[in-house]
Enzyme design. Structure first.
Site, short mmCIF file in Angstrom:
data_model
loop_
_atom_site.label_atom_id
_atom_site.label_comp_id
_atom_site.label_asym_id
_atom_site.label_seq_id
_atom_site.Cartn_x
_atom_site.Cartn_y
_atom_site.Cartn_z
N CYS A 7 0.68 -1.03 -0.22
CA CYS A 7 0.18 0.37 0.41
C CYS A 7 1.21 1.54 0.24
CB CYS A 7 -1.07 0.00 0.66
SG CYS A 7 -0.34 0.18 2.49
N ARG A 13 -3.47 -0.53 5.43
CA ARG A 13 -3.91 -1.66 4.34
C ARG A 13 -3.20 -3.06 4.59
NH1 ARG A 13 -5.47 1.97 -0.24
NH2 ARG A 13 -3.34 3.15 -0.02
N ASP A 120 -8.15 3.15 1.38
CA ASP A 120 -7.40 3.98 2.02
C ASP A 120 -8.10 4.60 3.46
OD1 ASP A 120 -5.21 4.35 3.78
OD2 ASP A 120 -4.05 6.28 2.36
#
Length: 136
Positions: A7, A13, A120
């Site tokens: 990420c 994440r 996100d």
């Protein structure tokens, strides 16, 4: 098999994805798969974000030992499969030589029909983090 999740900051994440994958692998008795994560804009050594820590704990997942690390060519080379949270992360992995072993996570999970980024949650409230964990 060494699976890498990628990420941006490597504090939300991808660490949550690692925790989910480790839990699923343990439930299935898969001991020959390892999971790790890195970020395309990560600082070395940052802990998981507070939101990620809290929502993971709600699901009996532990992120307390996580420390972020920036994505490097060496990490890409050492991985067998790379799953990215967004298209921009996939592009960075490809720039580092990982095009043959990298996929967008949503494409992998949907067998090629998911072509979207995982949301996100950074900076969001716990509901946003829960939604991202559910998505993962």
């Amino acid at each position: 098999m060494r699976v890498l999740f990628v990420c941006s900051g490597n504090t939300c994440r991808s660490p949550m994805a690692v925790a989910i994958a480790r839990h699923a692998a343990a439930e299935r008795g898969l001991s020959d798969v390892t999971f790790s994560s890195a970020g395309t804009s990560a600082w070395e050594g940052s802990p998981a974000s507070d939101g990620a820590l809290l929502v993971a704990l709600e699901r009996d997942l532990d992120l307390s030992e996580h420390r972020s690390r920036p994505l490097t060519r060496e990490i890409v080379e050492a991985s067998d499969m790379i799953l990215t949270m967004g298209v921009q992360h996939l592009g960075r992995v490809e720039e580092l030589g990982g095009e043959a072993k990298a996929l967008l996570l949503t494409d992998f999970a949907s067998h090629g029909e998911g072509r979207h980024s995982v949301s996100d949650p950074f900076g969001g409230d716990l509901a946003v983090y829960r939604a991202t964990l559910d998505e993962l």
